[in-house]
Design an enzyme around this catalytic site. Structure first.
Site, short mmCIF file in Angstrom:
data_model
loop_
_atom_site.label_atom_id
_atom_site.label_comp_id
_atom_site.label_asym_id
_atom_site.label_seq_id
_atom_site.Cartn_x
_atom_site.Cartn_y
_atom_site.Cartn_z
N ASP A 178 17.72 11.21 14.21
CA ASP A 178 18.15 11.86 15.44
C ASP A 178 17.17 12.98 15.73
OD1 ASP A 178 19.35 13.39 17.43
OD2 ASP A 178 21.38 13.02 16.70
N LYS A 203 20.49 16.37 26.36
CA LYS A 203 19.90 17.64 25.93
C LYS A 203 18.50 17.83 26.52
CE LYS A 203 23.69 17.84 23.43
NZ LYS A 203 24.26 16.48 23.40
#
Length: 390
Positions: A178, A203
């Site tokens: 990730d 994000k």
């Protein structure tokens, strides 16, 4: 206009031009959003590459192509959220499988592994991977996947991607990283041996706190086909409009990440000197225990800063209540600065016992440093901290 040579262009050029050719009919510089759910076929079962928008969409394809180019991968797959990326990848393992995850993992990922995957026959073991060799004894004959974040959320521990990849591959498992906190600008896990890199597009990649999306990138054709089959079967795909917005956000990723990092470095250095702060956690500081590892595997240190305040949660809440420009909210990676308390917000799904082991205390604060004027952000923190301890 000649096609962009993705092998020789710089990051900023790829961020703007990859998967973004002018419209072939109108020559519009920005391709129109493809909202159609279905596509005309020239004969039964014969189409131009698109038949139904869940299976593939031109706007989504442009976004997927761009992210893959930035991560140095061959294949990109867009999803409706970062969590749906996780669910779809884990669904490829099958019942009876085992995975190893870094213990300091995003609360939503922890929740999925422990509350959902476990009920579908996938067992997860959580391991402190600040030292890569810690993982060795946790492999089982049915271990198929290793899942890590680096830096971790929220304690910003750095995991040695190359070392973990080598160990995982030696045991016949593949590695998923990730990369949300670093973005493709500061870190490219595929180049360090990872098999799949994932992002919460919500994000930094989108960067404007107005899209919920996820993406996975790989160069492994077999893994790509497995994940793509599950993506199409489960249907957790993003809308064309969200893909358009995320592709738009991607164009400024390079300059945004530069400003995020510049501000974060300045704020971390300020917080280290503030009398009300017990500790600052930022990989760009020499005081970070894995600063040298971060320098080796990252191209920068990003915009996330965690810190521990003195006092109690009451002091933390007083500080939060006096902030003017920094917003108390979950999520991260937007142009605006966001602050939160993981123990009672993003990581509330993690058990109190596990939070204690990880150091996610009531006085640990996570700050997503935005791109505002850094002097304003420092002044905001200073006045809020001073008022919190009156």
């Amino acid at each position: 206009m000649s096609p962009v040579d993705l092998k020789t262009t710089g990051f900023g050029t790829r961020a703007i031009h990859a998967g973004q050719e002018p419209d072939p009919v109108t020559q519009a510089v920005i391709p129109p959003i493809s909202l159609s759910t279905t596509f005309k076929q020239s004969a039964a079962g014969v189409h131009s590459g698109y038949d139904y928008s869940r299976s593939g969409n031109p706007t989504r394809n442009g976004f997927e192509t761009a992210v893959a180019a930035l991560e140095g991968g061959k294949y990109g797959l867009g999803f409706a959220s970062g969590s749906s990326v996780t669910a779809t990848i884990i669904s490829t393992l099958g019942a009876g499988s085992h995975l190893i995850s870094v213990n300091d993992v995003y609360g939503g990922t922890y929740r999925y592994f422990t509350k959902v995957a476990s009920k579908n026959g996938v067992e997860a073991t959580f391991v402190n991977l600040s030292v890569a060799k810690n993982i060795e004894k946790h492999f089982k004959p049915n271990t198929k996947l290793v899942w890590i974040e680096t830096p971790t959320n929220p304690t910003l521990c750095i995991i040695d991607i190359r070392a973990i990849a080598e160990i995982a591959h030696a045991h016949g498992a593949y590695l998923v990283v990730d990369n949300t906190f670093m973005s493709p600008y500061f870190q490219n896990p595929l180049s360090l041996g990872a098999d799949v890199v994932v992002h919460s597009v919500t994000k930094y990649i989108n960067g404007h706190s107005d899209v919920v999306m996820g993406v996975a990138v790989t160069s492994d054709e077999t893994l790509y086909e497995k994940i793509q089959f599950m993506q199409n079967s489960m249907g957790a795909v993003p809308s064309a409009f969200d893909c358009y917005l995320a592709r738009r956000g991607l164009m400024t990723l390079e300059i945004r990440m530069q400003r995020h990092e510049q501000n974060a470095k300045t704020i971390a250095a300020y917080l280290e000197k503030n009398e009300h702060i017990e500790a600052v956690i930022y990989p760009g500081l020499a005081s970070h225990p894995q600063h040298e590892l971060a320098k080796r595997q990252q191209k920068g240190f990003g915009g996330m800063v965690s810190f521990r305040t003195k006092g109690t949660l009451d002091n933390v809440n007083k500080m939060l209540g006096h902030l003017q420009y920094i917003t108390l909210a979950e999520s991260l990676g937007g142009v605006e600065s966001l602050i939160e308390v993981p123990a009672v917000m993003t990581h509330g799904s993690v058990s109190p016992e596990d939070r204690a082991v990880l150091g996610i205390t009531d006085t640990l604060v996570r700050l997503s440093v935005g791109i505002e004027n850094v002097e304003d952000l420092i002044n905001d923190l200073k006045q809020a901290l001073d008022k919190a301890y009156l």
